[in-house]
Design an enzyme around this catalytic site. Structure first.
Site, PDB file in Angstrom:
ATOM      1  N   SER A  78      41.114  38.268  36.725  1.00 23.26           N
ATOM      2  CA  SER A  78      40.743  38.121  35.254  1.00 23.26           C
ATOM      3  C   SER A  78      39.507  39.128  35.819  1.00 23.26           C
ATOM      4  O   SER A  78      39.404  40.103  36.548  1.00 23.26           O
ATOM      5  CB  SER A  78      39.882  36.932  34.772  1.00 23.26           C
ATOM      6  OG  SER A  78      40.947  35.990  34.613  1.00 23.26           O
TER       7      SER A  78
HETATM    8  N1  SAH Z   1      42.145  33.175  37.930  1.00 20.82           N
HETATM    9  C1  SAH Z   1      42.738  34.044  38.016  1.00 20.82           C
HETATM   10  C2  SAH Z   1      43.431  34.430  36.473  1.00 20.82           C
HETATM   11  C3  SAH Z   1      44.917  34.637  37.121  1.00 20.82           C
HETATM   12  S1  SAH Z   1      45.864  34.977  35.641  1.00 20.82           S
HETATM   13  C4  SAH Z   1      41.903  35.076  38.908  1.00 20.82           C
HETATM   14  O1  SAH Z   1      41.334  35.823  38.961  1.00 20.82           O
HETATM   15  O2  SAH Z   1      43.170  36.045  39.377  1.00 20.82           O
HETATM   16  C5  SAH Z   1      46.714  32.880  35.411  1.00 20.82           C
HETATM   17  C6  SAH Z   1      47.473  32.601  35.868  1.00 20.82           C
HETATM   18  O3  SAH Z   1      47.885  31.976  35.609  1.00 20.82           O
HETATM   19  C7  SAH Z   1      48.144  33.557  36.535  1.00 20.82           C
HETATM   20  O4  SAH Z   1      48.292  33.701  37.856  1.00 20.82           O
HETATM   21  C8  SAH Z   1      49.476  32.462  35.848  1.00 20.82           C
HETATM   22  O5  SAH Z   1      50.974  32.397  36.741  1.00 20.82           O
HETATM   23  C9  SAH Z   1      48.829  31.539  36.111  1.00 20.82           C
HETATM   24  N2  SAH Z   1      49.321  30.399  35.094  1.00 20.82           N
HETATM   25  C10 SAH Z   1      50.336  30.225  33.641  1.00 20.82           C
HETATM   26  N3  SAH Z   1      50.834  29.209  33.036  1.00 20.82           N
HETATM   27  C11 SAH Z   1      50.056  28.247  34.065  1.00 20.82           C
HETATM   28  C12 SAH Z   1      50.315  27.141  33.993  1.00 20.82           C
HETATM   29  N4  SAH Z   1      50.980  26.801  32.467  1.00 20.82           N
HETATM   30  N5  SAH Z   1      50.122  26.057  35.315  1.00 20.82           N
HETATM   31  C13 SAH Z   1      49.651  27.148  36.089  1.00 20.82           C
HETATM   32  N6  SAH Z   1      48.942  28.014  36.578  1.00 20.82           N
HETATM   33  C14 SAH Z   1      49.744  28.963  34.721  1.00 20.82           C
END
Ligand code: SAH
Length: 228
Positions: A78
């Site tokens: 993010s």
């Molecule tokens: N907070 C993280 C954001 C990553 S993007 C950072 O700053 O790195 C969002 C993440 O949510 C992705 O890694 C994706 O794989 C995950 N995601 C999507 N759907 C999900 C679900 N149902 N349960 C858990 N994780 C999920």
């Protein structure tokens, strides 16, 4: 597009936080303040987490720009402003139990740990679950990670004082509402394509107030865990 993540045997000596990184981080914190982040605890936490270690080393020079980047498994880390905004909305007090959906790189997890939260985090991509675990352990952040589907939450550890969702959900997951404690807060981007950031407060059981806090763009929150 595919991006490499560091090998599993990354030695501790490779975890480097150099003066140039610290300087860039300070500049990022100034930018976030200018963009309207006012919670000093959040700014201090961002000032301590080495974001360059959570992304592919080819982006290292850009790690402290206020932008999102691709990470493994076609996901993104993010944007720092978004991390700061969601963290500020949560108003985390030390010792509170915080559930994070979408561990991704683990960067937001580290920020929550820096705020003193007891963090529980779920990721549906196995590769990212492992990467975040390794990096957070190396940096001595302690949290409870789960490889699974965030729509289910973590009933074993519920209720949570705060819940943060870092992927765009089609709707507010009912299991997460149930796992929020009374007076608890959830911050979640809801919508397809562009999301509205919702700040939900559980006033009583089955009684919630919802505030809309502007538009954001996240990768979609998908159901069930992805293949290993
Ligand atoms: N907070 C993280 C954001 C990553 S993007 C950072 O700053 O790195 C969002 C993440 O949510 C992705 O890694 C994706 O794989 C995950 N995601 C999507 N759907 C999900 C679900 N149902 N349960 C858990 N994780 C999920």
């Amino acid at each position: 597009m595919s991006f490499k993540i560091p090998p599993s045997t990354l030695p501790l000596s490779a975890v480097k936080d150099l003066p140039k990184h610290i300087g860039r981080r300070r500049h990022l914190v100034d930018q976030l303040r200018e963009k309207g982040i006012t919670d000093q605890r959040v700014l201090d936490a961002i000032g301590r987490v080495p974001r360059h270690l959570f992304i592919d080393s080819s982006f290292e020079d850009f790690a402290y720009q206020d932008t999102a980047f691709p990470i493994a498994a076609e996901q993104t880390i993010s944007q720092p402003y978004t991390v700061a905004f969601q963290s500020q909305c949560l108003n985390v007090e030390p010792g509170e139990k915080v559930l994070e959906i979408g561990t991704g790189s683990g960067y937001q997890t580290a920020v929550l740990c820096e705020l003193g939260a007891k963090v529980f985090s779920i990721e549906r991509q196995h590769e990212l679950f492992l990467f975040a675990k390794r990096m957070l352990n190396q940096l001595n952040y302690s949290y409870t990670g789960k490889y699974g589907d965030g729509y289910q939450g973590m009933p074993t550890y519920a209720p949570f004082d705060k819940i943060i969702v870092t992927a765009g959900a089609r709707e507010i997951p009912a299991a997460l509402l149930r796992q929020l404690s009374v007076d608890g807060i959830m911050v979640i981007p809801v919508g397809v394509g562009t999301q509205k950031m919702l700040l939900i407060k559980k006033d009583k059981d089955n009684d919630y107030s919802v505030k809309k806090l502007g538009d954001f763009r996240f990768v979609p929150m998908l159901e069930e865990k992805a293949g290993e």
